[in-house]
Write a protein that holds these residues in place. Structure first.
Motif, mmCIF file in Angstrom:
data_model
loop_
_atom_site.group_PDB
_atom_site.id
_atom_site.type_symbol
_atom_site.label_atom_id
_atom_site.label_comp_id
_atom_site.label_asym_id
_atom_site.label_seq_id
_atom_site.Cartn_x
_atom_site.Cartn_y
_atom_site.Cartn_z
ATOM 1 N N HIS A 6 0.611 -1.181 0.038
ATOM 2 C CA HIS A 6 0.121 -0.018 0.028
ATOM 3 C C HIS A 6 0.831 1.355 0.110
ATOM 4 O O HIS A 6 1.901 1.260 0.528
ATOM 5 N N ASN A 10 -3.256 5.467 0.544
ATOM 6 C CA ASN A 10 -3.735 5.140 -0.763
ATOM 7 C C ASN A 10 -3.677 6.475 -1.733
ATOM 8 O O ASN A 10 -4.641 6.533 -2.632
ATOM 9 N N GLN A 11 -2.918 7.261 -1.457
ATOM 10 C CA GLN A 11 -2.645 8.627 -2.267
ATOM 11 C C GLN A 11 -1.419 8.266 -2.898
ATOM 12 O O GLN A 11 -0.382 7.686 -2.628
ATOM 13 N N CYS A 43 -3.249 3.873 -7.149
ATOM 14 C CA CYS A 43 -3.183 4.545 -5.847
ATOM 15 C C CYS A 43 -3.522 3.541 -4.759
ATOM 16 O O CYS A 43 -2.966 3.710 -3.831
ATOM 17 N N ALA A 44 -4.640 2.803 -4.949
ATOM 18 C CA ALA A 44 -5.356 1.882 -3.857
ATOM 19 C C ALA A 44 -4.705 0.499 -4.079
ATOM 20 O O ALA A 44 -4.568 -0.126 -3.035
ATOM 21 N N ALA A 45 -4.392 0.082 -5.150
ATOM 22 C CA ALA A 45 -3.661 -1.339 -5.401
ATOM 23 C C ALA A 45 -2.690 -1.291 -6.079
ATOM 24 O O ALA A 45 -2.410 -1.650 -7.400
ATOM 25 N N PRO A 46 -1.268 -0.682 -5.770
ATOM 26 C CA PRO A 46 -0.134 -0.545 -6.418
ATOM 27 C C PRO A 46 0.704 -1.579 -6.810
ATOM 28 O O PRO A 46 1.687 -1.294 -7.866
ATOM 29 N N THR A 77 7.575 4.882 -2.313
ATOM 30 C CA THR A 77 7.182 6.027 -1.270
ATOM 31 C C THR A 77 8.501 6.855 -1.132
ATOM 32 O O THR A 77 9.523 6.365 -0.806
ATOM 33 N N PRO A 235 -9.083 10.761 -2.238
ATOM 34 C CA PRO A 235 -8.835 9.559 -2.641
ATOM 35 C C PRO A 235 -7.737 9.647 -3.851
ATOM 36 O O PRO A 235 -7.842 10.784 -4.678
ATOM 37 N N GLY A 236 -6.801 9.028 -3.972
ATOM 38 C CA GLY A 236 -6.148 8.752 -5.084
ATOM 39 C C GLY A 236 -4.898 9.647 -5.555
ATOM 40 O O GLY A 236 -4.305 10.159 -4.448
#
Length: 241
Positions: A6, A10-11, A43-46, A77, A235-236
């Motif tokens: 993650h 989630n951004q 963004c939510a499932a990289p 990240t 989100p995102g």
């Protein structure tokens, strides 16, 4: 990024190589929208589908368009801010997309000056943010100069708290089109004209102003080197401008 991993909140800042933007231009608008929606969903499932080995260690691929094409990207990240870098799109067959990605990574052509923000790409391709699952209204543009805000307020077109949330172009649209048939100021018409200026269609004006009054995300984006102007908790994808 491994499957199941993650990104913070989630951004992520989402950027494309200039090559990828050119490849998008060769797709139909329906296919452009479909691919962009898949990239936004990272963004939510990289984790994607296929982590790569040397010389593309650290990069992943994402199957798109019914599995006929693949996007090569990297999700990382950087100082607690997610970053998704998508570099090319190619046929799933053979190794064409991987050869292209290897050449791009090895060429050093992925500098900050040679990538395009997701939001810029949407504008270049003529795709409305909502079409790919984004709230395109939850940003706060740079405010109009104080004098222009005061002129709109004094004329009776806008209340001061609303004028403070609008850009130069938006206030100019309000001051041009915000009058009724008798020449009197019409605040509802003025605000609708201001926000229609951005999209070409009228939004829920109350929701837009409420979003703009919310605190900003303010995450420092690794590639754009500016802070996100979307509302806190969005989100995102982060947004630079």
């Amino acid at each position: 990024m491994t499957r199941g991993g993650h990104l913070p909140g989630n951004q992520a800042e989402v950027v494309f190589s200039d090559i990828l933007v050119e490849q998008f231009e060769g797709l139909s608008q329906a296919d452009q929208t479909a691919v962009l929606a898949e990239i936004v969903a990272l963004c939510a499932a990289p984790g994607g589908k296929h982590p790569q080995r040397t010389p593309l260690a650290g990069w992943n691929t994402l199957d798109v368009l019914g599995g006929t094409r693949r996007v090569v990207y990297r999700a990382t990240t950087v100082e607690a801010v997610g970053l998704i870098e998508a570099i090319c799109l190619g046929p799933r067959r053979d190794s064409e997309v991987y050869d292209m990605a290897t050449a791009l990574v090895g060429s050093g052509r992925l500098t900050d000056d040679e990538v395009t923000q997701l939001w810029q790409a949407l504008a270049l391709l003529g795709i409305v943010a909502e079409t790919v699952g984004l709230d395109g209204w939850d940003y706060r543009p740079p405010p109009a100069p104080d004098g222009l805000q005061r002129a709109a307020v004094t004329s009776g077109l806008l209340p001061s708290n609303v004028a403070a949330m609008l850009s130069i172009d938006e206030i100019q649209a309000a001051m041009t089109l915000g009058w009724d048939e008798s020449g009197r100021p019409d605040p509802i018409r003025a605000l609708t004209a201001a926000l229609t200026r951005v999209r070409g269609r009228a939004p829920d004006t109350g929701a837009v102003i409420a979003n703009r009054q919310a605190d900003r995300c303010d995450a420092l984006m690794p590639r754009a080197h500016v802070r996100c102007i979307r509302r806190v908790g969005h989100p995102g994808p982060h947004r630079a401008s």
